[in-house]
Design an enzyme around this catalytic site. Structure first.
Site, PDB file in Angstrom:
ATOM      1  N   ASP A   1      -4.841  -8.046  -4.805  1.00  0.00           N
ATOM      2  CA  ASP A   1      -5.046  -9.127  -3.851  1.00  0.00           C
ATOM      3  C   ASP A   1      -5.277 -10.463  -4.548  1.00  0.00           C
ATOM      4  O   ASP A   1      -4.861 -11.501  -4.056  1.00  0.00           O
ATOM      5  CB  ASP A   1      -6.226  -8.801  -2.919  1.00  0.00           C
ATOM      6  CG  ASP A   1      -5.777  -7.908  -1.769  1.00  0.00           C
ATOM      7  OD1 ASP A   1      -4.730  -8.229  -1.167  1.00  0.00           O
ATOM      8  OD2 ASP A   1      -6.438  -6.906  -1.499  1.00  0.00           O
TER       9      ASP A   1
ATOM     10  N   CYS B   1      -9.889  -3.028 -10.957  1.00  0.00           N
ATOM     11  CA  CYS B   1      -9.355  -1.829 -10.313  1.00  0.00           C
ATOM     12  C   CYS B   1      -7.982  -2.060  -9.684  1.00  0.00           C
ATOM     13  O   CYS B   1      -7.446  -1.170  -9.047  1.00  0.00           O
ATOM     14  CB  CYS B   1     -10.346  -1.284  -9.297  1.00  0.00           C
ATOM     15  SG  CYS B   1     -10.671  -2.423  -7.952  1.00  0.00           S
TER      16      CYS B   1
ATOM     17  N   HIS C   1       0.818  -1.211   0.000  1.00  0.00           N
ATOM     18  CA  HIS C   1       0.000   0.000   0.000  1.00  0.00           C
ATOM     19  C   HIS C   1       0.845   1.250   0.000  1.00  0.00           C
ATOM     20  O   HIS C   1       0.412   2.306  -0.451  1.00  0.00           O
ATOM     21  CB  HIS C   1      -1.009  -0.059   1.139  1.00  0.00           C
ATOM     22  CG  HIS C   1      -2.084  -1.043   0.828  1.00  0.00           C
ATOM     23  ND1 HIS C   1      -2.104  -2.309   1.348  1.00  0.00           N
ATOM     24  CD2 HIS C   1      -3.110  -0.974  -0.052  1.00  0.00           C
ATOM     25  CE1 HIS C   1      -3.136  -2.965   0.828  1.00  0.00           C
ATOM     26  NE2 HIS C   1      -3.755  -2.184  -0.013  1.00  0.00           N
TER      27      HIS C   1
ATOM     28  N   GLU D   1     -11.468 -10.586  -5.074  1.00  0.00           N
ATOM     29  CA  GLU D   1     -10.048 -10.504  -4.724  1.00  0.00           C
ATOM     30  C   GLU D   1      -9.485 -11.820  -4.223  1.00  0.00           C
ATOM     31  O   GLU D   1      -8.286 -11.922  -3.972  1.00  0.00           O
ATOM     32  CB  GLU D   1      -9.833  -9.459  -3.632  1.00  0.00           C
ATOM     33  CG  GLU D   1     -10.390  -8.109  -3.973  1.00  0.00           C
ATOM     34  CD  GLU D   1     -10.015  -7.056  -2.957  1.00  0.00           C
ATOM     35  OE1 GLU D   1      -8.961  -6.442  -3.113  1.00  0.00           O
ATOM     36  OE2 GLU D   1     -10.785  -6.849  -1.991  1.00  0.00           O
TER      37      GLU D   1
END
Ligand code: PEP
Ligand code: MG
Length: 580
Positions: free
Chosen positions: A457, A504, A191, A433
């Site tokens: 993910d 996404c 992240h 995910e």
């Protein structure tokens, strides 16, 4: 000159002076203090000692309670050392007389002590060196902790070099002065990497240890395209990179001309290009690049760096800003996805052995209903301001999805009772995910209005590879045929059930995959705002027909290397200026 290879996580080139941030477990550079800084540095040392003592007392009390006093007493020895006036005197002498920084004084003194123990014959006593290292670490953490907070308040342009940066530290970097950053650890899908893209600054992670080789103020180049970091570059290299910066500027100006044109293929298919955002201000980046909407708003970033849990108004104001700026264009608000590497507000992730398999995301929300409801109320209130949609992250079972929807319905009832307006028909979506969700997607598709594939993910959980671990970065691969099969299966379910599916994850903003995804039937891309012009350029340069051929050929391949090589070559043939 020294060149380091790391992992490119945010594109661009930065050239400038280094700012080196020390960290626990690191060689502390010898820093000299200005004469007038001695008193304030001694104060800093004393606060660090006091904070370390408090921490140790807390540990002692917990351990005594849970395991018995005998075990708690281990910490008494640490306390005794920290309270020893002789030790404090040695630190002070180094700071006062030799003008060493407190970090250096602490590290040097305690390492000398530890060495004495390590040399003793008795194994038992030699083990005590570990206790001394423990105290050193604790003091450094308290000293450097304060230093690290200063990261948010840079006052002159610099390239930040650190062992690690948390997503919240990255989020709080001042974009005006932080021109780029490098971390020794970290992987492709971390992240921290995603935030770097949001900030639109070049970044390289996972270089391995190098901080001891560089000092603050030295010239450094960060190449966020190739994942290179160049320390003390020679004249020729500097000139080459300055030229590259110029070329990139020219390309960006060319792409800007596409802003108001649709992302339409040469055979007339209209593709939707949405932006991924982490902070409300990024909505302006999306508008500037002509985004068709917001496909993913990562709302957990509202919690990062905040002292207290954001209340309903904080949520609402953020959503209102995004929804009103986008007008009639869709805005997909994803409910908070905390846990794992996103510093959570709630339980301490360090207590979990496998945070990526633990209490993260929707699981965390369903265990913290009051907090979840606050967010849902704010989303519903914002739903009358535009085309607002709600999306649940990391759903792995149908029961989880149903529970989340039940909480949403319950919050709707509450709002009804209070006479608050909201869109009762708000579209509900979920992220795809985990492979389990793909396997059950037919069922999920009956219960939601749209699906969004989170490849970051999905890759991690399909290939069992930690997305933020540099040691396995070679295995973390969007080109892996297993990942591609899961994406193809998901798109197929969307087609069969007539519900929209977008992607996404970072993969959808990578030009290498655009033709493949178009050929697989993807019509909605949600990408980091800076990638919108490039993806649009590709869409406008190819036909769905030729992309289908590319996709069919790709799906026959057996390994990621062949897939990537082939896709890169196809991109180079069609849109050479975007092929790296
Ligand atoms: C993903 O996993 O692909 C995704 C978009 O979500 P995040 O990166 O926030 O986990
Ligand atoms: Mg995700």
């Amino acid at each position: 000159m020294r060149e380091l290879q790391g992992i490119a996580v945010s594109p661009g080139v930065a050239i400038g002076e280094a700012l080196v941030v020390d960290n626990e477990g690191f060689r502390i550079p010898r820093r000299f203090l200005a004469r007038d800084a001695v008193e304030s540095e001694l104060e800093r040392l004393d606060s660090a000692i006091a904070a370390a003592k408090q921490e140790i007392e807390r540990h002692r009390d917990t351990v005594s309670e849970e395991l018995g006093k005998k075990y708690g007493a281990i910490f008494d020895a640490h306390l005794l050392m920290l309270e020893d006036p002789q030790l404090r005197g040695e630190f002070e002498e180094m700071i006062r007389q030799r003008h060493y920084s407190p970090e250096y004084a602490v590290s040097r003194t305690l390492r000398r002590y530890a060495q004495v123990f390590e040399k003793l014959e008795s194994d038992y006593l030699a083990q005590r060196a570990t206790d001394i290292f423990d105290i050193e670490k604790r003091l450094l953490r308290n000293l450097l902790g304060r230093r690290r907070e200063e990261l948010a308040h840079l006052t002159s342009p610099a390239l930040l070099l650190a062992h690690n940066l948390t997503p919240s530290e990255t989020a709080n970097l001042n974009r005006e002065f932080c021109l780029g950053f490098v971390t020794e650890v970290g992987g492709l899908g971390s992240h921290t990497a995603i935030v770097a893209e949001a900030l639109e600054i070049p970044a390289v992670v996972g270089t391995g240890p190098f901080l001891s080789e560089v000092s603050g103020g030295e010239l450094v180049i960060i190449d966020g395209y190739q994942g290179l970091v160049i320390l003390r570059p020679d004249e020729e290299t500097i000139a080459r990179y300055r030229h590259e910066v110029e070329e990139n500027r020219t390309l960006a100006t060319q792409l800007e001309t596409l802003r108001d044109l649709p992302a339409e293929t040469t055979d007339g298919a209209r593709i939707q290009l949405y932006g991924n955002i982490e902070f409300p201000y990024e909505v302006d980046h999306c508008v500037r690049r002509g985004a068709d909407g917001i496909g993913l708003y990562r709302t957990e970033f509202l919690y990062l760096g905040a002292e207290t849990e954001p209340d309903e108004e904080v949520h609402y104001n953020a959503y209102r800003r995004v929804a009103t700026t986008m007008g009639r264009r869709p805005v997909t608000i994803r409910t908070f996805d905390m846990g794992a590497d996103k510093v959570p507000h709630l339980p301490d992730p360090q207590d979990e052995r496998n945070p990526f398999l633990g209490l993260r995301s929707i699981r965390l929300a369903l265990r913290n209903l009051p907090m979840f409801r606050v967010q849902l109320r704010a989303i519903l209130r914002a739903s009358v301001l535009g085309d607002v949609r709600v999306m649940f992250p990391l759903v792995s079972t149908l029961l989880e999805l149903r529970q989340a929807k039940m909480v949403l319905a319950d919050v709707m009832e509450d709002l009804d009772e209070r006479g608050v307006k909201f869109n009762r028909e708000i579209p509900i979506g979920m992220m795809v995910e985990v492979p389990a969700a793909v396997m059950m997607l037919d069922h999920f598709a009956d219960e939601v209005d749209f699906l969004s594939i989170g490849t970051n993910d999905l890759i991690q959980y399909t290939l069992a590879v930690d997305r933020s671990n540099k040691d396995v970065v070679g295995l973390y691969n969007a080109s892996d045929p297993a990942v591609l099969k899961l994406i193809a299966m998901s798109l197929e379910v969307g087609r069969r059930k007539s519900i929209p599916v977008d992607i996404c994850g970072q993969m959808s903003g990578n030009p290498v995959y655009t033709m493949l995804l178009l050929g697989m039937g993807l019509e909605h891309f949600s990408v980091t705002p800076a990638a919108i012009p490039e993806i649009k350029k590709i869409c406008r340069s190819v036909s769905i027909e030729e992309c289908r051929v590319v996709a069919e050929r790709t799906m026959t391949m057996e390994n990621a290397r062949d897939v990537r090589g082939y896709l890169k070559e196809e991109l180079r043939r069609r849109v050479p200026e975007l092929a790296q």
